[in-house]
Every structure is written in structure tokens, then in C-alpha cells.
Write an enzyme that holds these catalytic residues in place. Structure first.
Site, PDB file in Angstrom:
ATOM      1  N   ARG A  13       0.845  -1.204   0.000  1.00 11.19           N
ATOM      2  CA  ARG A  13       0.000   0.000   0.000  1.00 11.19           C
ATOM      3  C   ARG A  13       0.876   1.249   0.000  1.00 11.19           C
ATOM      4  NH1 ARG A  13      -1.003   4.754   2.648  1.00 11.19           N
ATOM      5  NH2 ARG A  13      -0.713   3.708   4.674  1.00 11.19           N
ATOM      6  N   ASP A  14       1.499   1.553   1.115  1.00 15.16           N
ATOM      7  CA  ASP A  14       2.342   2.748   1.179  1.00 15.16           C
ATOM      8  C   ASP A  14       3.586   2.579   0.316  1.00 15.16           C
ATOM      9  OD1 ASP A  14       2.875   5.292   1.960  1.00 15.16           O
ATOM     10  OD2 ASP A  14       2.934   4.888   4.095  1.00 15.16           O
ATOM     11  N   TYR A 141      -6.514   5.069  11.573  1.00 14.77           N
ATOM     12  CA  TYR A 141      -5.310   5.800  11.188  1.00 14.77           C
ATOM     13  C   TYR A 141      -5.508   7.271  11.538  1.00 14.77           C
ATOM     14  CZ  TYR A 141      -1.881   3.243   8.271  1.00 14.77           C
ATOM     15  OH  TYR A 141      -0.859   2.459   7.817  1.00 14.77           O
ATOM     16  N   GLU A 143      -4.295  10.316  10.642  1.00 11.72           N
ATOM     17  CA  GLU A 143      -3.460  10.997   9.647  1.00 11.72           C
ATOM     18  C   GLU A 143      -2.925  12.323  10.186  1.00 11.72           C
ATOM     19  OE1 GLU A 143      -3.672  12.297   4.932  1.00 11.72           O
ATOM     20  OE2 GLU A 143      -5.514  12.228   6.122  1.00 11.72           O
ATOM     21  N   THR A 205       3.177  11.302   9.458  1.00 14.29           N
ATOM     22  CA  THR A 205       2.811  11.342   8.045  1.00 14.29           C
ATOM     23  C   THR A 205       3.826  12.066   7.185  1.00 14.29           C
ATOM     24  OG1 THR A 205       0.476  11.286   8.691  1.00 14.29           O
ATOM     25  CG2 THR A 205       0.972  12.000   6.446  1.00 14.29           C
ATOM     26  N   HIS A 233       3.736   4.503  12.779  1.00 13.84           N
ATOM     27  CA  HIS A 233       3.990   4.468  11.336  1.00 13.84           C
ATOM     28  C   HIS A 233       4.989   5.575  11.010  1.00 13.84           C
ATOM     29  CE1 HIS A 233       2.523   3.899   7.049  1.00 13.84           C
ATOM     30  NE2 HIS A 233       3.059   5.115   6.960  1.00 13.84           N
ATOM     31  N   HIS A 235       7.916   7.705   8.710  1.00 11.39           N
ATOM     32  CA  HIS A 235       8.438   8.063   7.391  1.00 11.39           C
ATOM     33  C   HIS A 235       9.861   8.569   7.551  1.00 11.39           C
ATOM     34  CE1 HIS A 235       5.195   7.613   4.376  1.00 11.39           C
ATOM     35  NE2 HIS A 235       4.413   7.633   5.452  1.00 11.39           N
TER      36      HIS A 235
END
Length: 540
Positions: A13-14, A141, A143, A205, A233, A235
Site C-alpha cells: 500500500r504505502d 489511522y 493521519e 505522516t 507508522h 516516514h
């Protein structure tokens, strides 16, 4: 003592949001199988709802396989607060877990949705209620959660509090709305007190956080809501994704999100292999991951994505288990002085010792030992001097090259050259296929053959294959990969490096060669490969 850290991998997905990456359905299914069946990842996120019909086909295929394998509860899809649309999309695919994307910062809520907190919570509750009616589990989630905690922590608290207090009807399994029962309610029985959120996912995010901030913000979430399950999550915009994952786990996150090779939007996500090693070695915690399959997964995703794994990428890079400095090789021979917990055997790999201008006697000895060659101290010194000379010219020396260097330096064959290229000619003309004529000596006998091909090197290989098949009655190795590059630091008018991979009798071989001409370099690499195989056959 803490239980295992849960790994949710979002390569499909990501990871597919990496610029230029698009997996076709059969590739997605292959990666999903690798992640769940071989790597033992706890959960996988395989798509975003509503993207395309092709994406829908991919999710259906994965869910069909996962249901048959008893792993459907480990497959998740990102969906949106859009009434019933995303949930219907999941239901049509047979997916049973929705990762519902909500606004984790007040700025996103105000400027993107243009709604109040109460309005957003009401929309989320309606989605949760409908998901429960369809027998679909919901994860939330949040965001832009990282900016939410920086700029509007009260908003984050109030949102999570409102969602976590929701009680929705939870149907019994026989009442699930699914393609199996035609999508009708049937005899749905509801149980009050069920249907709440399974996990709250805390994404950085935009990749703005550092480990201290992650530790502080996650700790605050755990303090506010000690009974909730939090995922983190990361990044990698500041190259801090793995460090931030460790900080999140230390602060109380029970799950983390990763991707194979760190694929993901912009600078990517936290790479699974690095996260696994760091959690185990630095935090002393366990996961479900099968470490010796990490390299296989990296190669599979590299092939399907078209994004090459950097040679120096931790755990899965081609060069990360290669010692270059001679002093390091010497230390390895003296009680493994230059080894750490990242042993290559742990990841299904093997330590190698580079041959170049930084090589010392220990590097040479380790490679000679692998090849079963023994030299006197003086011979070793002379071979080392030649390798350093080649390294100064930016020539790449591999273990396969070493016997020939030894032969050249010592003026006698430590590995007999049983196959010699006596002569060859390749030609090409406009409108005609290239042609090659080859004269090959095999164990003292000379053979000649000609052939046409799609390119000059292809014509050469076809001619040699004819000699093997028609005159020697042998099977010719199968070429599996061919790459041409300029040596590091080289120029476009300098030597080219050709690397060719072969398969023969279920074994893999890889040979390199350098020359100013690409075809000549490829031909040299081919003759090296044939001699390696011939020598192995002779000595077996």
C-alpha cells in the site's frame, strides 16, 4: 517483560506510493505470500480502497488466497470516512479489516475537511457502525498525528477519546455481510459492547519527528489511554525512521509499520530488515519475523518494483557483509574482532572479503581459502601487489577473478584454463541480424561454429551454445541476469563493467569482466563462467 512487537508491513500500500512503482495483481499476490507465509509478518496492508479496478482484482486475489490459508484476519486495506463506499469496496473484495483514515491534526480537519470535531466524530461513528454490520474490523489511522501532537494535542486527545468510547453492534460470525452470503443481512445477531476500534495507528505522516519527540508523544498517548493498542507508522524524510520506530516501541507502542527495502512516498518508510534487527538487538524484544527470509523478500520486491537496493543498505545490501580493509579481515581471523551481532548467516547470507587497493594479506588469504588455493608468503605478497595495482586503476576484482590473477602473477596455472577462446568475430549491418563466428578450445580440442542473434553478444552466446549442444553434447548454462555499468568513479569513455549471472545444474554463478568494449567485456565474463563450471566438473 513485554510480549512480541507486532509488525504490520505496508509494502503493498504505502510502498506502492514510491514514485514509479506499480505492482500488477500477480506481483502483489507473490509479495503477500512471501510476507505472510515465509517472513511471518503479523499483518499486511495491501491497498487503498477505491483506487482502481486493477487494485480491486489484486485485493480479491490476496483475500481469496489468505482465506484458504487461514490468514484473512492478517490482511488489511486503507479506507476513508466516505459513508459506505470504502466499506462496500472492502466487502466486495472479501477483506475483513479496514484501516480507517481519520484526521489526526486539527489543521487537517479545519482546512481539508472544513468540519468540526463533533461532525468528524459523527462521520467516523457511522462508518464504524456500518463496518460492524458488515463484520469488518476497524483500525483507526490518525493521519498527520505527529503535527497534531505538536500543534493541537487537546484535539488529538478529544478525538481518540470520542472514538475509543464508541460502542457499536458487533455481529456474530454467521451474520457477516460478505460475498459468501450474497451481501444480505440474513440473521444478523448483534452483541452490545463489541465493534470498538482494534488499533489506533499513529503516523508521522510527513516524517517530521525525531526520537525524543516520538518518545514524548507516544508516552503521552499511552498515559492518556493505557488500555488502547497503538501502532507507530514512520516516514524517513530525515533518515530517522528506524530510530523513531525504536523510540515508539520504548514508549509503549505495541505495533510498528514497515515496508520491504524502505519503499514509500518521498523518502520512504522504515525498512523491515533494519527494524527487525534493531528491535531484537537494541531493545531485546522479539517479533514473529523469520530473519533468514529477509534477503529473499528484498530481492523479490527489488525485482517487481524496479527500485534497486543500494549496495550499502543495512542487512540486505549486496556489500554490507563484505570486509574491505585488510586489518578487518585480519581481525576476523583473530577471534572475530571485527564482527558484531549482525552475522550474515543469521540473515541467510555469507561474509565476503573484498579484493582491491585496500586489501591486505588477510583478505587475500580468506578468498584463497574459499577457493581451496594455497600460496607461499612470497606468492601471496605478489598477488596482493597485483590486486592493489588493479584497484588503483579502478578495476573490480572478484573472487572468481582471483585464480586468473594468481596464474598471471606466478606464471603457472593454479586453476587450469580448460576453455580458451582462440578467436571470434562479430559483425552487424543495417537491416540484418548480427552474426558471430567463434573458435573455442575445450580441453585441448578446437571447435568452430557460427550463429545469428538479436545483438552481437547474443550471437556470440548462440554460437558457443551450438558448440556445447551439437559438438560436445552438453547443456549450456542459462543466462539469468546481465548488467553493464561504469566502474565507480569512472568516465563514460573509460572501461565498462559487465556482470552476468548464470544458472547451471541448479547452482548460480556470477562473473564480472572489464573492457573498453561492452561486448568484449561480456565475452570475457562468459569464458570465466565456463572455466569455473568446467573446473568444478573436472574436480568433482
Amino acid at each position: 517483560m513485554r510480549g512480541p512487537v507486532e509488525i504490520m508491513d505496508t509494502t503493498l500500500r504505502d510502498g506502492e506510493q514510491t514514485n514509479g512503482v506499480s505492482f500488477v495483481p500477480h506481483e502483489k499476490l507473490s509479495i503477500a505470500r512471501m510476507l505472510l507465509r515465509d517472513l511471518h509478518v503479523d499483518r499486511i496492508e495491501v491497498a487503498s480502497a477505491r483506487v482502481s479496478e486493477g487494485e480491486k482484482d489484486s485485493v480479491k486475489s490476496i483475500c481469496r488466497w489468505a482465506r484458504q490459508a487461514g490468514m484473512l484476519d492478517r490482511v488489511e486495506v486503507l479506507g476513508f470516512v466516505d459513508g459506505t463506499t470504502s466499506i462496500d469496496w472492502l466487502n466486495d473484495c472479501g477483506c475483513r479489516t479496514l484501516n480507517l483514515l481519520c484526521k489526526g491534526s486539527e489543521r487537517h480537519l479545519r482546512y481539508q475537511l472544513k468540519k468540526t470535531l463533533d461532525e468528524h466524530v459523527a462521520d467516523i461513528r457511522r462508518s464504524m457502525e456500518y463496518a460492524a454490520q458488515c463484520g469488518i474490523t476497524v483500525n483507526i489511522y490518525l493521519e498527520d498525528w505527529s503535527n497534531g501532537m505538536k500543534d493541537s494535542p487537546d484535539y488529538v486527545h478529544d478525538l481518540v477519546s470520542a472514538i475509543s468510547e464508541v460502542t457499536t453492534p458487533r455481529p456474530t460470525r454467521e451474520g457477516f455481510l460478505s460475498p459468501d452470503n450474497g451481501g444480505t443481512e440474513g440473521g444478523v445477531k448483534t452483541i452490545e459492547g463489541g465493534g470498538s476500534v482494534s488499533r489506533f495507528m499513529l503516523p508521522d505522516t510527513l516524517g517530521i519527528l525525531n526520537p525524543d519527540q516520538v518518545r514524548a508523544y507516544v508516552s503521552q498517548m499511552v498515559e492518556w489511554f493505557p488500555d488502547l493498542h497503538f501502532d507507530f507508522h514512520a516516514h524517513n524524510d530525515y533518515d530517522l525512521a528506524v530510530a523513531n520506530v525504536l523510540a515508539a516501541v520504548e514508549a509503549g507502542c505495541k505495533g510498528v509499520h514497515t515496508s520491504i527495502n524502505g519503499l514509500g512516498e518521498r523518502a520512504g518508510n522504515a525498512p523491515l530488515a533494519s527494524v527487525q534487527a534493531a528491535i531484537k538487538d537494541h531493545l531485546g524484544l522479539t517479533t514473529s519475523i523469520q530473519e533468514d527470509k529477509l534477503n529473499d523478500a528484498a530481492r523479490l520486491v527489488e525485482s517487481f518494483s524496479g527500485i534497486a537496493v543500494p549496495p550499502n543498505k543495512p542487512i540486505v545490501g549486496e556489500s554490507v557483509f563484505t570486509q574491505v580493509a585488510g586489518v578487518h579481515a585480519d581481525g576476523d581471523n583473530k577471534n572475530n574482532l571485527y564482527c558484531n551481532d549482525l552475522l550474515p548467516e543469521r540473515f541467510g547470507r555469507k561474509r565476503e572479503y573484498a579484493l582491491g587497493k585496500n586489501s591486505g594479506k588477510a583478505n587475500i588469504l580468506n578468498n584463497l581459502k574459499e577457493l581451496g588455493l594455497e600460496l607461499t608468503p612470497d606468492q601471496t605478497r605478489r598477488v596482493t601487489d597485483r590486486i592493489i595495482e588493479l584497484g588503483d586503476k579502478k578495476q573490480l576484482v572478484t573472487r572468481e577473478d582471483l585464480p586468473y590473477i594468481v596464474n598471471d602473477v606466478l606464471k603457472h596455472a593454479t586453476r587450469e584454463e580448460r576453455i580458451r577462446l582462440r578467436s571470434y568475430m562479430v559483425s552487424t549491418a543495417y537491416g540484418l541480424k548480427p552474426m558471430a563466428s567463434v573458435k573455442l578450445e575445450v580441453n585441448g580440442e578446437v571447435y568452430e561454429e557460427s550463429a545469428m542473434g538479436d545483438g552481437m553478444y547474443d550471437a556470440f552466446v548462440r554460437a558457443v551454445r551450438h558448440i556445447y549442444r551439437d559438438k560436445l553434447g552438453r547443456t549450456f548454462p542459462w543466462l539469468t541476469n546481465y548488467a553493464v555499468s561504469i566502474p565507480p568513479g569512472g568516465r563514460t569513455d573509460a572501461l565498462v563493467q559487465t556482470t552476468i549471472s548464470w544458472t547451471y545444474n541448479e547452482r548460480s554463478y556470477r562473473t564480472h569482466a572489464l573492457d573498453a568494449d561492452q561486448t568484449e567485456a561480456a565475452i570475457k565474463a562468459t569464458i570465466k563462467m565456463l572455466n569455473i563450471i568446467e573446473d568444478e566438473s573436472f574436480n568433482s
